[in-house]
Design a protein around this motif. Sequence first.
Motif, short mmCIF file in Angstrom:
data_model
loop_
_atom_site.label_atom_id
_atom_site.label_comp_id
_atom_site.label_asym_id
_atom_site.label_seq_id
_atom_site.Cartn_x
_atom_site.Cartn_y
_atom_site.Cartn_z
N LEU A 35 -12.97 -1.52 -36.72
CA LEU A 35 -13.69 -2.20 -35.78
C LEU A 35 -14.97 -2.86 -36.20
CD1 LEU A 35 -13.68 -2.38 -32.67
CD2 LEU A 35 -14.62 -0.32 -32.61
N SER A 65 -19.25 5.16 -38.00
CA SER A 65 -18.25 4.95 -36.87
C SER A 65 -18.71 4.81 -35.62
CB SER A 65 -16.87 5.35 -37.45
OG SER A 65 -16.38 6.25 -36.40
N MET A 66 -19.42 6.07 -35.22
CA MET A 66 -19.85 6.12 -33.81
C MET A 66 -20.86 5.03 -33.61
SD MET A 66 -21.96 9.36 -32.15
CE MET A 66 -20.59 10.36 -32.01
N GLY A 101 -19.00 2.06 -32.73
CA GLY A 101 -18.41 2.08 -31.48
C GLY A 101 -19.42 1.67 -30.39
N ILE A 135 -20.49 -2.04 -30.33
CA ILE A 135 -19.77 -2.90 -29.88
C ILE A 135 -19.49 -2.87 -28.26
CG2 ILE A 135 -17.46 -1.53 -29.93
CD1 ILE A 135 -16.30 -4.36 -31.14
N ILE A 136 -19.67 -1.54 -27.71
CA ILE A 136 -19.58 -1.51 -26.15
C ILE A 136 -20.71 -2.16 -25.59
CG2 ILE A 136 -19.65 0.20 -24.34
CD1 ILE A 136 -18.01 1.97 -25.86
N THR A 166 -5.00 -0.52 -21.10
CA THR A 166 -4.69 0.09 -22.07
C THR A 166 -5.88 1.27 -22.47
OG1 THR A 166 -5.01 -1.66 -23.71
CG2 THR A 166 -2.61 -1.09 -23.17
N LEU A 192 -6.92 2.81 -25.84
CA LEU A 192 -6.55 2.87 -27.20
C LEU A 192 -7.36 4.15 -27.75
CD1 LEU A 192 -6.76 -0.81 -28.36
CD2 LEU A 192 -4.76 0.69 -27.96
N PRO A 200 -13.38 -5.06 -20.93
CA PRO A 200 -12.02 -5.11 -20.88
C PRO A 200 -11.48 -4.06 -21.59
CG PRO A 200 -12.89 -7.16 -22.15
CD PRO A 200 -13.94 -6.39 -21.83
N PHE A 260 -9.16 -2.61 -23.71
CA PHE A 260 -8.92 -2.23 -24.60
C PHE A 260 -10.18 -2.28 -25.60
CE2 PHE A 260 -9.32 -7.02 -25.61
CZ PHE A 260 -9.89 -6.99 -26.98
N ILE A 261 -11.14 -3.06 -25.33
CA ILE A 261 -12.45 -3.14 -26.27
C ILE A 261 -13.15 -1.91 -25.78
CG2 ILE A 261 -14.00 -4.59 -24.84
CD1 ILE A 261 -13.24 -5.01 -28.62
N ALA A 262 -13.40 -1.45 -24.76
CA ALA A 262 -14.20 -0.31 -24.31
C ALA A 262 -13.55 0.92 -24.90
CB ALA A 262 -13.99 -0.20 -22.64
N LEU A 303 -11.53 1.07 -27.55
CA LEU A 303 -11.33 0.73 -28.99
C LEU A 303 -12.72 1.33 -29.50
CD1 LEU A 303 -9.38 -0.18 -30.76
CD2 LEU A 303 -10.32 -2.43 -30.98
N GLY A 304 -14.16 1.10 -28.82
CA GLY A 304 -15.27 1.51 -29.11
C GLY A 304 -15.19 3.04 -28.80
N MET A 305 -14.73 3.39 -27.89
CA MET A 305 -14.55 4.92 -27.64
C MET A 305 -13.96 5.69 -28.74
SD MET A 305 -15.78 7.34 -25.67
CE MET A 305 -16.30 6.42 -24.37
N GLN A 306 -12.73 4.96 -29.11
CA GLN A 306 -11.87 5.50 -30.24
C GLN A 306 -12.85 5.91 -31.45
OE1 GLN A 306 -9.37 2.88 -33.15
NE2 GLN A 306 -7.75 3.57 -31.87
N ASN A 307 -13.87 4.86 -31.99
CA ASN A 307 -14.88 5.20 -33.21
C ASN A 307 -15.51 6.17 -32.79
OD1 ASN A 307 -13.14 3.06 -34.17
ND2 ASN A 307 -15.47 2.28 -35.02
N ILE A 308 -16.29 6.35 -31.61
CA ILE A 308 -17.09 7.36 -31.22
C ILE A 308 -16.25 8.67 -31.40
CG2 ILE A 308 -18.59 8.24 -29.26
CD1 ILE A 308 -18.89 5.51 -28.54
N GLU A 343 -2.33 6.42 -29.84
CA GLU A 343 -2.63 5.35 -29.07
C GLU A 343 -1.67 4.12 -28.94
OE1 GLU A 343 -4.14 6.20 -31.34
OE2 GLU A 343 -4.17 4.27 -32.60
#
Lengths: 321, 316
Positions: free
Chosen positions: A246, A294-295, A298, A301-302, B66, B68, B119, B121-123, B125-130, B244
């Motif tokens: 990401l 990575s947090m 995340g 980006i949000i 979606t 992810l 969108p 998918f990007i929300a 995807l960010g949550m995936q990293n968190i 996912e």
Amino acid sequence: MMKRIGTYLLQSKYAISVTVLIFVVLGASLATSSFLTGDNLITVLRQTSVLFILSSGLTAVVLTGGIDLSINNSAALVGCIVAQLLLLGVSIPVVILAGILVGVVIGIFNGLLVGILKLPPFVATYGTNMVVLGISTIVMQGKVIYDLPRNFTPIGVGYVGILPIPVIIAIVLTGVLYFVLQKTTLGRNIYMLGSNAYAAKYSASRSVLDTVVAYVICGVTAAIGGIVLTARLNAADANMGNSYGLQIVAAVVMGGTSLLGGEGGIFGTVIGALVLTIIMNVINVIGVSSYLQSMAVGIVIILMVWLDIFTRSKREKLSRV
Amino acid sequence: MTTKSLGKRIGSLPPAVWMIAVMLVFYGANTKNYFTASNFISILIQAAPLFVVACGQTIIVLMQGTDLSLGASLNMMTVVWVVLMQKSLPLSVALPLAMGTSVLAGYLNGLIVAKMKLPPFIATLGMQNILNSVALVASNGSSVYHEHAIYKIIAKSSFLGVPYILWITIGCFFLTMVLLKFTRFGARVISMGGNPESLKVAGYSPDLATIQAFTYTGFMTAVAGFLLACRVESGNPIVGNGFEFNSVAAVLLGGTSMREGRGGVGGTVFGVLLIQILKNGLVMMNVSSIYQTAIIGIVVLFAIMLDAYIKRRQEE
């Protein structure tokens, strides 16, 4: 006065990114005494250039309103193939060409999935990402390669004068992409694809071609990034792209290029890569668990995508008044 | 029934159905003891967590989104659950708390998509990293173990001849189906995919429906995480990776469309079975694990491409 500054920030392309950069640099120098040392700055520059190279081509794809989530594992695949070829004794220029060719093929594939089959870009490229990871695993046969030839590693760790070679590659790529995106018909078409002004002017087949070219640009920079990364690590491993996932998207978005397409540019991505790398660097230097990096990505980006969407709607209101 | 309507009926089946048929013939011809009850029960048990996750994903895809973050949410849930049990919390406290983390993640996804207008998918995807960060910090990067009888009860014991893990899966299927078909929530989800304007005209808040849908998906992920942890008898910070994408693939292959709010959880059954039958057959044929990621990825991507191609042909 505040309102004037606010309006200016809303209207200027890179103002928000530059503001964030200034705050991040200030914050980093306050948080750690070692941030503003020559050694650390060179490290930051070198890390920035790898991230920038990987995300530079993505700028073009995002400008079309698309996304490429396959860059990290494509770079890893190129790295794995390059390493295997080097071990076979193939000469370095041939190896580099082969690596870039792999990037072109991946780009064409993504471009066709998006342009002709009309798959949502993130579904298509997420799928490609899984496939190339699988291919990397096959190429490496589940192993890791260490110790590449002596004359290959300078691509990642060498210097010309005081400038690290990855930084020079990044500067050259910035120039090339600036020229392509701002000074050519192709570049104008890429911007138009993202702003929906395209349909009025060109045929559907032309739009497929331009879409494919944008993904090919992205595949090529992913390949160059993979080669530089492999040389820097002096190793190749199927999973070497994992941590970049990401971050690559975040660098582009952080630089003010809109995920909705049509707005932004390559200089934004330079700033975005810098900001992100500095954040990572500070997390490293102050000794917080690297798991938290990575947090941070995340959350960044949000927030950045939200800021983009928020300022866009404000600007639309302003322009209506 | 005329032949034409039969042909149409076959044409309108989700692509997964006939791909499953092809695969069964291929594997049946190339492996010994393929068509046995024990093999099919093991396929179903392996498919259970993916199917439960895909129930939630079906709802999100119906809304044109979606999620992810599901794989990372699974990672987090299994790790948090086992770590809490290691801290000698009883099951009755540890399990709801761990499931709560996944539900909370789903709720946050909903908030970000509905209120911040990102969108999906990007929300996610960010949550995936968190969430992956949380899983890695909580587990310190490796599997976590804690002995408990619950794993074997869920994954191995049966009631009326059917393993508990399948009962729970069947329960999730019916719950999702009833929600979609017979409640106002379901009607709102489907109209969001088809015609979001009508929702506003009718005075419903699309934001609320979005938040509810993501929260429900978080709950399904929590249940799936429970089943997955019972099956592998541990918490693992990477065990959910790939869920996912596989769940999105299963939903699309099951005939749920990303465009017009058509489809449902019934088709998803076939999408999940397709992926699991493919995986199981590769193991039965002794294909090295080195080749499995690539083969599964290629087949799934190919199936999605074929599906998109057929839909385009139908539209033209």
